[in-house]
Enzyme design. Structure first.
Site, short mmCIF file in Angstrom:
data_model
loop_
_atom_site.label_atom_id
_atom_site.label_comp_id
_atom_site.label_asym_id
_atom_site.label_seq_id
_atom_site.Cartn_x
_atom_site.Cartn_y
_atom_site.Cartn_z
N VAL A 36 0.84 -1.20 0.00
CA VAL A 36 0.00 0.00 0.00
C VAL A 36 0.87 1.25 0.00
O VAL A 36 0.62 2.21 -0.75
CB VAL A 36 -0.96 0.01 1.21
N ASP A 132 -6.97 2.45 4.97
CA ASP A 132 -8.03 1.53 5.35
C ASP A 132 -8.80 1.95 6.60
O ASP A 132 -9.52 1.14 7.19
CB ASP A 132 -7.48 0.10 5.56
#
Length: 274
Positions: A36, A132
């Protein structure tokens, strides 16, 4: 109070204010070095940011290691410390820190640590994105289609990133081939026009003329505009006309001038000869 009869757009709450954030040459902190983080780093480098990555070396994935090895980012081999929000190292002059980051991005598998960084950023008034964790984000990353200067972002406001990627792919496939090249040519034409007529008071006329140019030519015609074509096109700016593409082609090589051609630019309707 009398209600207006005019129709105005309905307010649709729950969205985000989508902006093009100019982060060029500004320091940005990325906490984490996994997959990520690698995506975040690439987005930042594409925007010409000065990127510092804080992550223990064993937590770096191959792409982030590549960025570090090629001096595309500055790496600090340790975990985040609160003092990192006060100053970041300069890639070129380590003894002269850059100052606080303009934004912070975290992508670590430690919810408690991420929340602590979020709170510190809030206290320091530094925009942050906690991967997230939508409630702990001042901004979101969307799915972006890129073609040269063209950028189209699709955002689901953190609700469906995978769906956003599918929508972005669909949009990209429906765009004309060469749209990025066409935008590059139009951008060059705008720069030439500002050089030709730099006066501030000319701004509204420049804008209106560029709109007519953009509406007049197809994507393919814009891509094919040579420097000579653009210089010839700019000769029509003062009389406030936009010639047909065939006129510009006829002027190539300097064989014809605007005075030799009776230009109809469609600005005043049309006429029929009977």
């Amino acid at each position: 109070m009398t209600e207006s009869k005019e129709k105005f757009p309905e307010v649709q709450g729950g969205g985000s204010l989508i902006l093009a954030w100019q982060i060029k040459n500004k320091p940005v902190l990325v906490v984490g070095g996994g997959e990520v983080a690698a995506g975040r780093i690439l987005n930042l480098l594409n925007a010409d940011a000065i990127v510092t990555v804080i992550c223990p070396a064993e937590g770096l994935n191959p792409e982030v290691r590549h960025r570090i090895a090629h001096n595309q980012v500055t790496h600090i081999d340790r975990k985040f410390e609160p003092s990192d929000l006060e100053r970041l190292p300069s890639p070129s002059t380590p003894d002269s820190p850059l100052g606080p980051p303009a934004m912070v991005l975290t992508a670590v598998d430690d919810p408690a640590a991420s929340t602590q960084i979020w709170k510190l950023c809030q206290a320091a008034r530094i925009p942050a994105n906690i991967a997230d964790v939508p409630p702990e984000c001042d901004f979101y990353f969307g799915s972006v289609h890129r073609d040269g200067p063209l950028q189209i972002m699709v955002s689901t406001n953190g609700k469906g990133p995978r769906l956003a990627a599918s929508i972005r792919k669909f949009i990209g496939q429906t765009l004309p081939v060469g749209v990025g090249d066409a935008i590059e040519r139009i951008g060059l034409l705008r720069a030439k026009l500002r050089e030709l007529s730099p006066e501030i008071e000319e701004g509204p006329k420049r804008m209106r003329w560029m709109i007519r140019v953009s509406d007049r030519y197809s994507w393919d015609e814009m891509c094919d505009l040579s420097d000579e074509d653009m210089d010839n096109l700019l000769r029509y700016y003062k009389p406030n006309k936009v010639p047909d593409i065939d006129v510009l082609k006829a002027m190539r090589g300097g064989t014809m001038s605007p005075e030799d051609i009776d230009v109809f630019d469609g600005s005043f309707g049309f006429s029929l000869g009977i």
